[in-house]
Design an enzyme around this catalytic site. Sequence first.
Site, PDB file in Angstrom:
ATOM      1  CG  ASP A 187      -8.320   1.595   3.597  1.00  0.00           C
ATOM      2  OD1 ASP A 187      -9.143   0.808   3.093  1.00  0.00           O
ATOM      3  OD2 ASP A 187      -7.109   1.323   3.721  1.00  0.00           O
ATOM      4  CE  LYS A 207      -4.406  -1.009   2.113  1.00  0.00           C
ATOM      5  NZ  LYS A 207      -5.195  -0.849   3.330  1.00  0.00           N
TER       6      LYS A 207
END
Length: 276
Positions: free
Chosen positions: A107, A70
Amino acid sequence: MTQHIIPLAGVIGHPIAHSKSPRLHKHWLKKHGLPGDYIPMDVKEADLEQVIRTLPKAGFVGVNITIPHKVSVLQIADLVTDRATLIGAANTLIFRKDGKIHADNTDGYGFISNLKQGAPGWRADTGPVTVLGAGGAARAVISSLIEVGAKEILLTNRTRPKAEGLQAEFGSKVRVIDWVQAGNAIEDAATLINTTSLGMEGQPELRVPLDGLQRGSVVTDLVYTPIQTHLLKTAEQAGCVTVDGLGMLLHQAVPAFERWFGIRPVVDVETRAAIL
Ligand code: NAP
């Protein structure tokens, strides 16, 4: 030029077998009668850039990125959204028609959407928000909490310097509380969020004092295996409003699916059932 009949998306991680994303995206594709597919890909760090640069040529419209890539994926992207820059990580890539790779992080969006759906009327500014943990997920949670108006975030982490690092980045709305004082931060919380991996299957239990939980406060856990964690069970017994972490996983996928396949899917009971 090659004409691709079905748009492809997928998720890249290492390992990847545990990912629930293929089931989720395939469910939405089927539900909306869309052509397309979603493929899990186990890719090592050394191969990441080459794989990502090849995928658009093979008909991919984008991919999700998960642990451990990520952060490093930001170096590969041509464009990075403000929220991904702020979080310092991306979970979604969009392969644009002009050849550019666009990195985003959904997110925080998924976290807030899940809270709003699971605790209707929830607001970030009704009182202190206590955040347990200062890892990657906490960064997304804190930046999104500030974006929706949190005034006071009590942040506590086993490794205090990591919490202090986030305080330095996110500013005076974040107050660091020592991990051994977590119980006090929980007593004060209008909203309590577990962003640690404690309580997850295969991990130790979250052992912070929960007897100070306030009736009516909102408690959410990012851990979703199991869905009903010890924290959520205890909070429910204490009369709190509880929101499980599975919803965050579902909601963070919504903007990506829309960008790739052109329809904004809805997170409902049927969606949850499809991936359980
Ligand atoms: P991470 O960056 O590795 O951070 C882990 C956090 O847990 C750190 O704060 C760490 O504290 C703490 N921790 C780990 N073991 C501990 C222990 N024995 N005692 C006290 N604290 C401990 O992981 P992450 O990416 O933030 O993910 C955290 C959790 O959120 C995972 O369970 C992940 O599956 C979940 N998650 C869920 C979603 C969702 O969609 N629901 C999205 C993202 C993440 P130290 O700093 O002291 O090590």
